[in-house]
Design an enzyme around this catalytic site. Structure first.
Site, PDB file in Angstrom:
ATOM      1  N   GLU A 105       0.837  -1.209   0.000  1.00 52.07           N
ATOM      2  CA  GLU A 105       0.000   0.000   0.000  1.00 52.07           C
ATOM      3  C   GLU A 105       0.870   1.257   0.000  1.00 52.07           C
ATOM      4  OE1 GLU A 105      -2.277  -1.484   3.414  1.00 52.07           O
ATOM      5  OE2 GLU A 105      -4.075  -1.013   2.260  1.00 52.07           O
ATOM      6  N   GLU A 125      -3.731  -9.288   4.005  1.00 51.66           N
ATOM      7  CA  GLU A 125      -4.472  -8.950   5.218  1.00 51.66           C
ATOM      8  C   GLU A 125      -5.619  -9.925   5.501  1.00 51.66           C
ATOM      9  OE1 GLU A 125      -3.365  -6.891   2.979  1.00 51.66           O
ATOM     10  OE2 GLU A 125      -2.758  -4.977   3.848  1.00 51.66           O
TER      11      GLU A 125
HETATM   12  N1  T1G Z   1       4.485  -7.337  11.884  1.00 50.75           N
HETATM   13  C1  T1G Z   1       5.240  -7.712  12.931  1.00 50.75           C
HETATM   14  N2  T1G Z   1       6.090  -8.777  12.916  1.00 50.75           N
HETATM   15  C2  T1G Z   1       6.178  -9.472  11.766  1.00 50.75           C
HETATM   16  C3  T1G Z   1       5.417  -9.152  10.623  1.00 50.75           C
HETATM   17  C4  T1G Z   1       4.538  -8.021  10.707  1.00 50.75           C
HETATM   18  N3  T1G Z   1       3.814  -7.619   9.672  1.00 50.75           N
HETATM   19  N4  T1G Z   1       5.727 -10.062   9.649  1.00 50.75           N
HETATM   20  C5  T1G Z   1       6.633 -10.895  10.158  1.00 50.75           C
HETATM   21  N5  T1G Z   1       6.923 -10.551  11.426  1.00 50.75           N
HETATM   22  C6  T1G Z   1       7.881 -11.215  12.299  1.00 50.75           C
HETATM   23  C7  T1G Z   1       7.520 -12.661  12.566  1.00 50.75           C
HETATM   24  O1  T1G Z   1       6.614 -12.756  13.647  1.00 50.75           O
HETATM   25  C8  T1G Z   1       8.895 -13.231  12.892  1.00 50.75           C
HETATM   26  O2  T1G Z   1       9.202 -12.801  14.214  1.00 50.75           O
HETATM   27  C9  T1G Z   1       9.837 -12.470  11.963  1.00 50.75           C
HETATM   28  O3  T1G Z   1       9.133 -11.262  11.608  1.00 50.75           O
HETATM   29  C10 T1G Z   1      10.154 -13.241  10.709  1.00 50.75           C
HETATM   30  O4  T1G Z   1       8.897 -13.616  10.146  1.00 50.75           O
HETATM   31  C11 T1G Z   1      -2.495  -1.545   7.106  1.00 50.75           C
HETATM   32  C12 T1G Z   1      -3.294  -3.829   8.284  1.00 50.75           C
HETATM   33  C13 T1G Z   1       7.147 -11.378   5.493  1.00 50.75           C
HETATM   34  C14 T1G Z   1       6.619 -13.485   4.260  1.00 50.75           C
HETATM   35  O5  T1G Z   1       0.524 -10.203   6.812  1.00 50.75           O
HETATM   36  O6  T1G Z   1       3.966 -13.168   5.764  1.00 50.75           O
HETATM   37  O7  T1G Z   1      -0.247  -4.444   6.693  1.00 50.75           O
HETATM   38  O8  T1G Z   1       9.432 -15.076  15.253  1.00 50.75           O
HETATM   39  O9  T1G Z   1       9.233 -16.107  10.460  1.00 50.75           O
HETATM   40  O10 T1G Z   1       9.141 -17.015   6.980  1.00 50.75           O
HETATM   41  O11 T1G Z   1      -3.344  -2.751   5.327  1.00 50.75           O
HETATM   42  O12 T1G Z   1       6.672 -12.902   7.922  1.00 50.75           O
HETATM   43  O13 T1G Z   1      11.451 -13.865  14.388  1.00 50.75           O
HETATM   44  O14 T1G Z   1      10.233 -13.015  16.426  1.00 50.75           O
HETATM   45  O15 T1G Z   1       7.353 -15.196   9.014  1.00 50.75           O
HETATM   46  O16 T1G Z   1      10.826 -15.274   6.094  1.00 50.75           O
HETATM   47  C15 T1G Z   1       0.217  -7.508   6.481  1.00 50.75           C
HETATM   48  C16 T1G Z   1       3.126 -11.126   7.481  1.00 50.75           C
HETATM   49  C17 T1G Z   1       0.173  -6.993   7.885  1.00 50.75           C
HETATM   50  C18 T1G Z   1       2.834 -10.238   6.285  1.00 50.75           C
HETATM   51  C19 T1G Z   1       8.476 -13.422   5.917  1.00 50.75           C
HETATM   52  N6  T1G Z   1       1.463  -8.242   6.266  1.00 50.75           N
HETATM   53  N7  T1G Z   1       4.466 -11.685   7.412  1.00 50.75           N
HETATM   54  O17 T1G Z   1       8.366 -14.791   6.176  1.00 50.75           O
HETATM   55  O18 T1G Z   1       9.778 -14.985   8.273  1.00 50.75           O
HETATM   56  S1  T1G Z   1      -1.330  -6.168   8.216  1.00 50.75           S
HETATM   57  C20 T1G Z   1       1.510  -9.570   6.494  1.00 50.75           C
HETATM   58  C21 T1G Z   1       4.753 -12.729   6.575  1.00 50.75           C
HETATM   59  C22 T1G Z   1      -1.270  -4.775   7.236  1.00 50.75           C
HETATM   60  C23 T1G Z   1      -2.335  -2.792   6.284  1.00 50.75           C
HETATM   61  C24 T1G Z   1      -2.531  -4.031   7.039  1.00 50.75           C
HETATM   62  C25 T1G Z   1       6.121 -13.304   6.691  1.00 50.75           C
HETATM   63  C26 T1G Z   1       7.096 -12.866   5.571  1.00 50.75           C
HETATM   64  P1  T1G Z   1      10.152 -13.753  15.136  1.00 50.75           P
HETATM   65  P2  T1G Z   1       8.747 -15.070   9.518  1.00 50.75           P
HETATM   66  P3  T1G Z   1       9.588 -15.603   6.844  1.00 50.75           P
END
Ligand code: T1G
Length: 695
Positions: A105, A125
């Site tokens: 976004e 999301e």
């Molecule tokens: N926020 C906080 N922590 C996050 C995070 C996030 N968005 N994404 C990952 N982490 C942490 C995760 O908990 C882990 O922590 C570490 O990063 C590595 O992640 C306004 C409302 C990017 C594909 O849904 O899909 O944006 O365990 O083990 O396998 O519209 O992380 O090391 O302490 O998964 O290489 C939308 C979620 C949010 C993406 C990487 N975004 N993340 O995968 O590593 S809502 C998502 C993932 C939003 C807006 C809306 C995956 C990854 P720790 P990981 P990975």
């Protein structure tokens, strides 16, 4: 000014770099840093263009999910994106890794986007029970058209840089984000390109505005499997507003939708599940600094349904695997089934046409256990009896190289007993895959009393490498998932003796959100398996036995608890079964009673929660959230309900304990009395989640 967001100036280009490991999530500090840097660059007369990029392994992967549920801190993501969009100077987003959610976004608020070939772009999301809440539902349809926007937003899966380029989501594929981004910015300046603000560009909405069925058909296709979920429908509503309303009104509709979802139980459950899955892969009780053993060669013993599925999981991850059988015929039969599986997937469009050959090339079939000698990890998937397992592990002990991890795929047998026939119990553990192993994501990693920490980490690491969700469990009958399933099945069977019919029980369980009820599951697995096991143990179960004595083994015989039409797996209530139940109860002098759906639901779910409490007491699972991960990924527990233990906290442990006591008395079944941990937490007014914080 912010250090988490830096700016460098080169020949009139200001390159802003976000550096917030591990995934450059849009924390308040990052939002503030971007806003400060963009405002400074816009005000700086020496700056003609701006590039926004990220350090580390990925472009911004989204809002910081850990901030949800806490008081919002300024600036909002909307303010940041509005500043990008309003900039009079061209802003180029330069993307690598995964630009996801608020990250994409943010890039959509820029005027241009470039990405490296390996980048992925998505709005996931919906998987968190949310909708893109920072303009994604309004800008993405304007960037790529409503159909692809519906697929991306309701499906939540990213697309590649190449697909993004072909649909106009990005402007160029570059070799390097900074160099590529800056070169593109110079091109924009040299060509005096007008800034492309998606908010002002409705051209890709015209077709759907003229014929809204383009949009509604896309939504129908993407909501076929969304039964029970709220977010997909809210996403569709927000995208619909992009078609029906001016941009700013559409943004308001999106905001309203987001604010409703983010405080709802479903999104809380799905965000909880996101972190629970990652927490489960952090093995409790392993000494700091323990490293997994290197695994380059994998061998699977047994080319049956499970062995074949496990071998396919490795091939699907591009990892070569040796599949070992004791006989050429059984080996070839197993390889043939895998080949057919792949071809069927490709025929359905689930795989590229060349995938079957490529994946089968990664599976080397051989005869003879001695072929395990070079393997770093050996996964046994042979017949499920202790005698056979011991025979195989004794042989593996002789053939396998020192340090090889020896894993059994057993679904309930005692790993310590299996390890005891080897001279290397420290290398023995369980990797319990769920059938079909090439589809189901859960892998219970069973920790034996003597299993070495590095062996355990090796299994967890390999499970993640083949896109499985590993959960470490202890040794007991059924480990975590099947032990809790047994508690439910026990109640399901009792309900038939008290007056319920299979279809009533299954309807309650599927309405709750499970993919299948206990009786349809029994028909799928085959009722004869339980029948043989009861006969071995001298146990009678009059209704189930009567069904089997009548040759009603389930789907495989076209009749079980249900009837099945030829070629169909749809369970049809069968009056013959009701007659059989009535006759059996009459013989036993039992009378049927009316049983409410609420009682059925409570007797299906609460005994599972009770067993989960016992599993925690016995340290068979390290965390309540581990149990929830097992049920979501091993049994299809609806992720919008978070898992049995999350659900228990929502319902409240006190009422659950009270209902369990009630049913224990009503059915004269002491096993339904609340487990000590459940009773203690209920009495203290606490939750299972409070255990994770200690105590
Ligand atoms: N926020 C906080 N922590 C996050 C995070 C996030 N968005 N994404 C990952 N982490 C942490 C995760 O908990 C882990 O922590 C570490 O990063 C590595 O992640 C306004 C409302 C990017 C594909 O849904 O899909 O944006 O365990 O083990 O396998 O519209 O992380 O090391 O302490 O998964 O290489 C939308 C979620 C949010 C993406 C990487 N975004 N993340 O995968 O590593 S809502 C998502 C993932 C939003 C807006 C809306 C995956 C990854 P720790 P990981 P990975």
């Amino acid at each position: 000014m912010s250090e988490i967001v830096k700016a460098e100036h080169r020949d009139g280009i200001a390159t802003i770099t976000v550096d917030n490991p591990p995934v450059n999530a849009l924390s308040a500090a990052v939002r503030r840093g971007i806003l400060e840097r963009v405002n400074a660059a816009v005000a700086d007369s020496k700056v003609q263009a701006i590039v926004l990029t990220c350090a580390g392994r990925t472009f911004i992967a989204g809002a910081d999910i850990t901030e949800f549920g806490k008081p919002p801190q300024p600036p909002s993501l909307h303010e940041v994106i509005d500043a990008l969009d309003a900039s009079p100077k061209p802003i180029v987003a330069a993307i690598h890794g995964t630009a996801l959610g608020g990250g994409l976004e943010t890039a959509l608020g820029c005027h241009f986007r470039v990405a490296v070939k390996s980048a992925k772009l998505g709005l996931p999301e919906v998987k968190l029970g949310l909708l893109p809440g920072a303009g994604g539902t309004q800008r993405l349809p304007r960037a790529v058209g409503p159909e692809l926007a519906v697929q991306m937003i309701l499906g939540g899966n990213p697309i590649s840089a190449a697909e993004a380029l072909s649909h106009g989501l990005i402007d160029e594929v570059v070799d390097d984000t900074v160099a590529g981004g800056e070169a593109f910015a110079r091109k924009v300046l040299a060509e005096q390109r007008s800034l492309r603000r998606l908010r002002d560009d409705d051209s890709k909405l015209a077709a759907a505005r003229a014929d809204r069925s383009i949009f509604t058909n896309a939504v129908a296709a993407m909501t076929k499997k969304a039964r029970g979920f709220e977010a997909p429908f809210a996403c569709a509503d927000a995208i619909g507003a992009a078609i029906d309303l001016p941009f700013d009104e559409g943004m308001k509709r999106e905001r309203d939708g987001f604010l409703k979802l983010v405080v709802g139980d479903q999104s809380k459950a799905q965000r909880y599940a996101f972190f629970a899955e990652r927490e489960a892969a952090k093995v409790a009780g392993v000494p700091e600094g323990t490293k997994p053993r290197p695994v380059t060669k994998v061998a699977v013993i047994g080319a049956g349904t499970m062995g074949g599925g496990i071998a396919m999981s490795f091939a699907n991850a591009g990892i070569p695997v040796t599949l070992i059988e004791t006989g050429e015929q059984t080996l070839q039969r197993g390889l043939g089934i895998m080949q057919k599986n792949y071809e069927a997937s490709a025929a359905r469009g689930g795989l590229p046409p060349d995938a079957p050959a490529k994946r089968m090339a990664l599976i080397t079939g051989v005869v003879g256990l001695e072929n395990v000698k070079d393997a770093d990890l050996i996964i046994e998937a042979v017949f499920e009896t202790m005698a056979v397992k011991k025979e195989v592990f004794s042989a593996l002990d002789a053939y396998a190289k020192p340090g090889a991890v020896l894993a059994s795929n057993t679904s309930y047998l005692n790993i310590d007993a299996i390890a005891s026939v080897t001279k290397r119990p420290q290398d023995v553990l369980g990797m319990h895959f769920f059938s079909p192993a090439n589809v189901m994501k859960l892998c219970e990693i069973v920790r034996g009393v003597q299993t070495a920490p590095d062996a355990l980490l090796t299994a967890v690491t390999v499970a993640k490498a083949i896109a499985k969700v590993p959960v470490v469990v202890g040794v007991c009958d059924g480990f975590v998932g099947n032990r809790m399933l047994a508690a439910r099945s026990n109640q399901a069977e009792k309900l038939l003796f008290e007056g319920a019919l299979p279809q009533q029980v299954d309807a309650v369980v599927t309405k709750f959100g499970m993919p299948m009820g206990p009786f349809a599951m029994g028909d799928l697995a085959g009722l004869d398996i339980g029948w043989r096991s009861r006969q071995d143990r001298g146990i009678k179960s009059e209704i189930a036995d009567a069904l089997c004595e009548a040759g009603r083994f389930g789907q495989k015989t076209g009749k079980g608890y249900y009837a099945y039409e030829a070629g169909s797996r749809a369970p049809l209530p069968d009056p013959e079964v009701e007659t059989l139940i009535n006759d059996t109860l009459a013989k036993l002098g039992l009378k049927r009673r009316e049983i409410s759906d609420q009682e059925i639901l409570e007797r299906m779910i609460y005994p599972m929660i009770n067993e989960g409490a016992r599993i925690l007491e016995e340290k068979i699972a390290a965390r309540p959230s581990d149990i929830d991960v097992v049920w979501i990924y091993g049994y299809g527990w609806p992720v919008y309900r978070g898992g049995p233990m999350f659900y228990a906290d929502l319902v409240g442990l006190k009422p659950i304990a009270e209902r369990l006591s009630h049913y224990a008395k009503q059915t004269n079944d002491p096993s339904l009395e609340p487990a000590p941990l459940l009773k203690r937490l209920a009495d203290e007014g606490r939750t299972f989640a409070s255990l994770a914080k200690g105590g």
